[in-house]
Design an enzyme around this catalytic site. Structure first.
Site, PDB file in Angstrom:
ATOM      1  N   ASN A  43     -25.528  -6.552  18.031  1.00  0.00           N
ATOM      2  CA  ASN A  43     -24.200  -6.249  18.555  1.00  0.00           C
ATOM      3  C   ASN A  43     -24.258  -5.265  19.719  1.00  0.00           C
ATOM      4  O   ASN A  43     -24.531  -4.090  19.526  1.00  0.00           O
ATOM      5  CB  ASN A  43     -23.337  -5.677  17.423  1.00  0.00           C
ATOM      6  CG  ASN A  43     -22.030  -5.154  17.963  1.00  0.00           C
ATOM      7  OD1 ASN A  43     -21.555  -5.641  18.978  1.00  0.00           O
ATOM      8  ND2 ASN A  43     -21.474  -4.173  17.307  1.00  0.00           N
ATOM      9  N   GLU A  70     -13.421   6.938   8.760  1.00  0.00           N
ATOM     10  CA  GLU A  70     -12.380   5.924   8.576  1.00  0.00           C
ATOM     11  C   GLU A  70     -11.799   5.955   7.170  1.00  0.00           C
ATOM     12  O   GLU A  70     -10.963   5.150   6.816  1.00  0.00           O
ATOM     13  CB  GLU A  70     -12.968   4.549   8.876  1.00  0.00           C
ATOM     14  CG  GLU A  70     -13.495   4.499  10.300  1.00  0.00           C
ATOM     15  CD  GLU A  70     -13.817   3.074  10.731  1.00  0.00           C
ATOM     16  OE1 GLU A  70     -13.895   2.212   9.852  1.00  0.00           O
ATOM     17  OE2 GLU A  70     -13.960   2.863  11.925  1.00  0.00           O
ATOM     18  N   TYR A 101     -22.612  -9.030   4.622  1.00  0.00           N
ATOM     19  CA  TYR A 101     -23.175 -10.059   5.491  1.00  0.00           C
ATOM     20  C   TYR A 101     -22.882 -11.438   4.905  1.00  0.00           C
ATOM     21  O   TYR A 101     -22.585 -12.387   5.630  1.00  0.00           O
ATOM     22  CB  TYR A 101     -24.676  -9.832   5.630  1.00  0.00           C
ATOM     23  CG  TYR A 101     -24.996  -8.490   6.241  1.00  0.00           C
ATOM     24  CD1 TYR A 101     -25.023  -8.324   7.628  1.00  0.00           C
ATOM     25  CD2 TYR A 101     -25.228  -7.376   5.436  1.00  0.00           C
ATOM     26  CE1 TYR A 101     -25.296  -7.090   8.187  1.00  0.00           C
ATOM     27  CE2 TYR A 101     -25.510  -6.137   5.999  1.00  0.00           C
ATOM     28  CZ  TYR A 101     -25.535  -5.997   7.366  1.00  0.00           C
ATOM     29  OH  TYR A 101     -25.794  -4.776   7.914  1.00  0.00           O
ATOM     30  N   CYS A 159     -19.286  -2.822  13.623  1.00  0.00           N
ATOM     31  CA  CYS A 159     -20.475  -3.338  12.940  1.00  0.00           C
ATOM     32  C   CYS A 159     -20.860  -2.395  11.810  1.00  0.00           C
ATOM     33  O   CYS A 159     -21.569  -2.765  10.896  1.00  0.00           O
ATOM     34  CB  CYS A 159     -21.616  -3.446  13.942  1.00  0.00           C
ATOM     35  SG  CYS A 159     -21.917  -1.921  14.823  1.00  0.00           S
ATOM     36  N   HIS A 160     -20.387  -1.159  11.877  1.00  0.00           N
ATOM     37  CA  HIS A 160     -20.721  -0.191  10.825  1.00  0.00           C
ATOM     38  C   HIS A 160     -19.944  -0.477   9.545  1.00  0.00           C
ATOM     39  O   HIS A 160     -20.209   0.111   8.516  1.00  0.00           O
ATOM     40  CB  HIS A 160     -20.438   1.217  11.325  1.00  0.00           C
ATOM     41  CG  HIS A 160     -19.072   1.406  11.852  1.00  0.00           C
ATOM     42  ND1 HIS A 160     -18.746   1.236  13.186  1.00  0.00           N
ATOM     43  CD2 HIS A 160     -17.928   1.735  11.217  1.00  0.00           C
ATOM     44  CE1 HIS A 160     -17.458   1.479  13.325  1.00  0.00           C
ATOM     45  NE2 HIS A 160     -16.931   1.765  12.165  1.00  0.00           N
TER      46      HIS A 160
END
Length: 117
Positions: A50, A87, A28, A58-59
DNA sequence: CCAATGACTAATC
DNA sequence: CGATTAGCCATTG
């Protein structure tokens, strides 16, 4: 699609998140710095709002200490971890493995790097 | 405009 | 390493 949701600040945050490459994560604070602000708290709030999740990564936004933080989407934090693992991001005990190595700092600024070091 | 809130951060104990 | 405190800033009622 597209529907001018949220305030300008929130939209800026979501846009910044789209910059995060797959398999990497950011914090952040880094987003705030990228936006040129110190509103780390406000950034966190904006990310939580979001409306495009998980279309918007956003993850891929985690805490400064490497912990996954929270997730308001479906499945909560567990879902967030699952997405990261899909991912290629290793997560262990709620923390990112090799966090400093895969952490994206929006450093892709041109190649005009004065030769590094 | 003032008060409360929050997917945060850093420092202390 | 975990729990607490204080600082931070934009959004919302």
């Amino acid at each position: 699609m597209k529907k001018t949701a949220g305030s300008a600040f929130e939209r800026a945050v979501w846009k910044a998140m789209e910059r995060i490459p797959r398999g990497s994560v950011t914090t952040y604070g880094d987003i705030a710095r990228y936006l040129g602000t110190r509103a780390v708290r406000a950034v966190g709030t904006a990310v939580g709002k979001n409306p495009y999740a998980p279309e918007v990564p956003c993850h891929r936004v985690v805490r400064s200490d490497g912990s996954v933080g929270r997730y308001s989407g479906e499945g909560g934090v567990e879902r967030k971890i699952a997405l990261l693992r899909e991912e290629g991001v290793a997560v262990r005990d709620g923390k990112i493995v090799d966090f400093d190595s895969i952490r994206y700092r929006f450093d892709d600024q041109q190649v005009t790097r004065s030769g590094g070091s």
